[in-house]
Design an enzyme around this catalytic site. Structure first.
Site, short mmCIF file in Angstrom:
data_model
loop_
_atom_site.label_atom_id
_atom_site.label_comp_id
_atom_site.label_asym_id
_atom_site.label_seq_id
_atom_site.Cartn_x
_atom_site.Cartn_y
_atom_site.Cartn_z
N GLU A 1 10.14 1.91 5.81
CA GLU A 1 9.65 2.68 4.67
C GLU A 1 8.99 3.96 5.19
O GLU A 1 7.99 3.90 5.90
CB GLU A 1 8.63 1.85 3.88
CG GLU A 1 8.08 2.58 2.66
CD GLU A 1 7.11 1.73 1.87
OE1 GLU A 1 7.10 1.85 0.64
OE2 GLU A 1 6.36 0.94 2.48
N GLU B 1 3.15 -6.94 -3.63
CA GLU B 1 4.02 -5.79 -3.87
C GLU B 1 4.01 -4.97 -2.60
O GLU B 1 3.05 -4.28 -2.30
CB GLU B 1 3.53 -4.99 -5.09
CG GLU B 1 4.59 -4.10 -5.70
CD GLU B 1 4.59 -2.70 -5.09
OE1 GLU B 1 5.41 -2.48 -4.17
OE2 GLU B 1 3.80 -1.87 -5.52
N LYS C 1 -11.04 -5.01 -3.79
CA LYS C 1 -11.23 -4.25 -2.57
C LYS C 1 -10.27 -3.07 -2.60
O LYS C 1 -9.08 -3.21 -2.37
CB LYS C 1 -10.98 -5.08 -1.31
CG LYS C 1 -11.54 -4.38 -0.05
CD LYS C 1 -10.75 -4.68 1.20
CE LYS C 1 -9.54 -3.84 1.37
NZ LYS C 1 -9.82 -2.39 1.59
N CYS D 1 5.75 3.85 -3.66
CA CYS D 1 6.51 2.67 -3.23
C CYS D 1 8.00 2.78 -3.58
O CYS D 1 8.84 2.28 -2.83
CB CYS D 1 5.93 1.41 -3.87
SG CYS D 1 4.27 1.01 -3.31
#
Length: 476
Positions: free
Chosen positions: A377, A249, A176, A283
């Site tokens: 983040e 992750e 997906k 990331c």
């Protein structure tokens, strides 16, 4: 008229009930109509993947390796076409898109090589009393159906880090892709068909994560879930998946420490690159830079000067460094976080403005440690810079985070390099380079809220297999 993309299930294009229009984040032009999978489609994809696994699990290693190598060759030959897909659907600069395709080809080639390196281990049974006349060994076997849920920021290479190892290990996959970047995964379906992958081993079902999540994590045929994305969604997947194997992750706010004695000339360009490559939507993008007090003023001045030289423009322009962030929602969040940081005392050294859907590369100092731009983040073109007096102070501040994916430390001292490497609380410590450094065969994954499990082809393969121990009695 824009092209309509259907769902790829069981080696065939399947008509969905509904489509959604995909637009270019930078230009807002319509790119394609993307079929939207519903729960029933996800179930069908899992069932097809399970059916194909019954035969694919017995494919010899050389056959799996050949398919992966062929896919890598096709992608290499069509890499310019693929780079344009990335640039259009994700607004990544064409130069960064080409770099991604180079890494993608390499990731599939690593996968082809690792398919032939599925080693077990001989156990010395007679090391224990009662182990005489017995032969023991281990072997790794494929799990079955792996569901892969991928992010927008590396739509070819982060997909490769899930699809490549899954095929190398002998599993089947239901993929997906991110809602913002499905074209690359749909293109990949055609690539693997051409490469000779049996029907049903790879299935691609674009759609909404909250609509498809339960079927992709709870269906009894699903044996492994691998996800890259936010911490919040990762926690949901972890709760849904139960005892299934997981690789998550998740987020990061990578720290970069620049120790005393470092040559500023050698660090400015890499630091700017690490902070603003693909608009900071990486990331392991540098989010917090700690600079020794003796270098701070010079570093800040030169970092700001170089940041101001970054070119804002079209993703298709070879000179462009900064483009639109992935969505208006993301842009609004970034603006709100910046406004909050300023209200809490932060200084904007450069940037902070908005041009269309583009946020100017932004440098902040005097950031409050409770601000969202420090704690969370950012995932955008914004970086915070702090001075420090002692290395312990910088390490403690770097570790003051819920995240722990990658960190970086620049130092001319070997002793201080080892000291920092041992004490930084991250899954990877990059010494004498930025934390944004990653090659595709190294182990990659985080501590704390940055996730569980490891990627990097060999390590991802191990996460996608079960170890079986076998003991054979050879005599009385």
């Amino acid at each position: 008229m824009t092209k309509k993309w259907k769902l790829w299930i069981g080696g065939k294009w399947r008509e969905p009930k509904d489509y959604e229009t995909l637009t270019n984040p930078h230009t807002e032009e319509e790119l394609a109509e993307i079929g939207q999978a519903e729960p029933a489609d996800a179930v069908e994809a899992v069932v097809e993947a399970h059916r194909s696994f019954q035969k694919f699990r017995d494919y010899p290693a050389h056959a799996r390796a050949r398919i992966l190598a062929k896919a890598a060759t096709i992608l290499e030959e069509r890499s310019d076409e693929c780079a344009k897909i990335i640039a259009k659907e994700g607004a990544k600069s064409i130069r960064n898109a080409r770099e991604e395709m180079s890494r993608t080809v390499q990731t599939y080639r690593f996968s082809a090589e690792e398919a032939k390196r599925n080693y077990g281990e001989r156990i010395p049974m007679d090391a224990a009393e009662g182990g005489e006349n017995r032969f023991g060994y281990t072997r790794r076997t494929p799990l079955g159906v792996v569901t892969a849920i991928t992010p927008f920021n590396f739509p070819f290479n982060l997909v490769a880090h899930k699809v490549g190892p899954a095929i190398a290990a002998g599993n089947s996959i239901v993929l997906k892709p991110a809602e913002q970047t499905p074209l690359s995964s749909l293109f990949l379906a055609e690539v693997f068909k051409e490469a000779g992958l049996p029907a049903g081993v790879l299935n691609v079902i674009p759609g909404k994560g909250d609509v498809l999540s339960e079927e992709l994590t709870k269906h009894p045929y699903v044996k492994k879930v691998t996800f890259t994305g936010s911490v919040e969604v990762g926690h949901t997947i972890q709760q849904q998946a139960g005892f299934r194997k997981l690789t998550l992750e998740l987020g990061s706010n990578s720290p970069f420490i620049i120790d005393e004695g470092v040559d500023i000339d050698k660090v400015i360009e890499r630091s700017v690159q690490g902070a603003f490559s693909f608009n900071g939507q990486v990331c392991i993008s540098i989010q917090r830079i700690y600079v020794h007090q003796s270098l701070y003023e010079e570093f800040l001045e030169r970092f700001v000067t170089r940041t101001k030289q970054l070119v804002i423009g079209s993703p298709m322009d070879e000179k462009t460094n900064i483009t639109a962030v992935i969505s208006k929602k993301s842009l609004e969040r970034l603006q709100n976080w910046l406004d909050e940081a300023v209200q809490e005392g932060a200084n904007v050294e450069c940037g902070g403005g908005v041009q269309g859907n583009v946020m100017e590369p932004t440098v902040l100092t005097n950031v409050n440690r409770d601000s969202k731009v420090f704690r969370n983040e950012i995932f955008g073109p914004m970086v915070c810079i702090f001075p420090f007096d002692t290395l312990d102070e910088a390490i403690d501040d770097a570790n003051d985070s819920r995240y722990g994916l990658n960190s970086g430390v620049m130092t001319p001292s070997l002793e201080r390099a080892f000291y920092a490497a041992e004490r930084l609380e991250t899954g990877g410590v990059i010494v004498n380079d930025i934390p944004t450094y990653r090659i595709d065969n190294m182990p990659y994954g985080g501590w704390k809220d940055s996730g569980v499990g490891r990627e990097g082809v060999k390590y991802a393969m191990r996460e996608m297999m079960e170890m079986k121990f076998i003991s054979i009695k050879t005599g009385d």
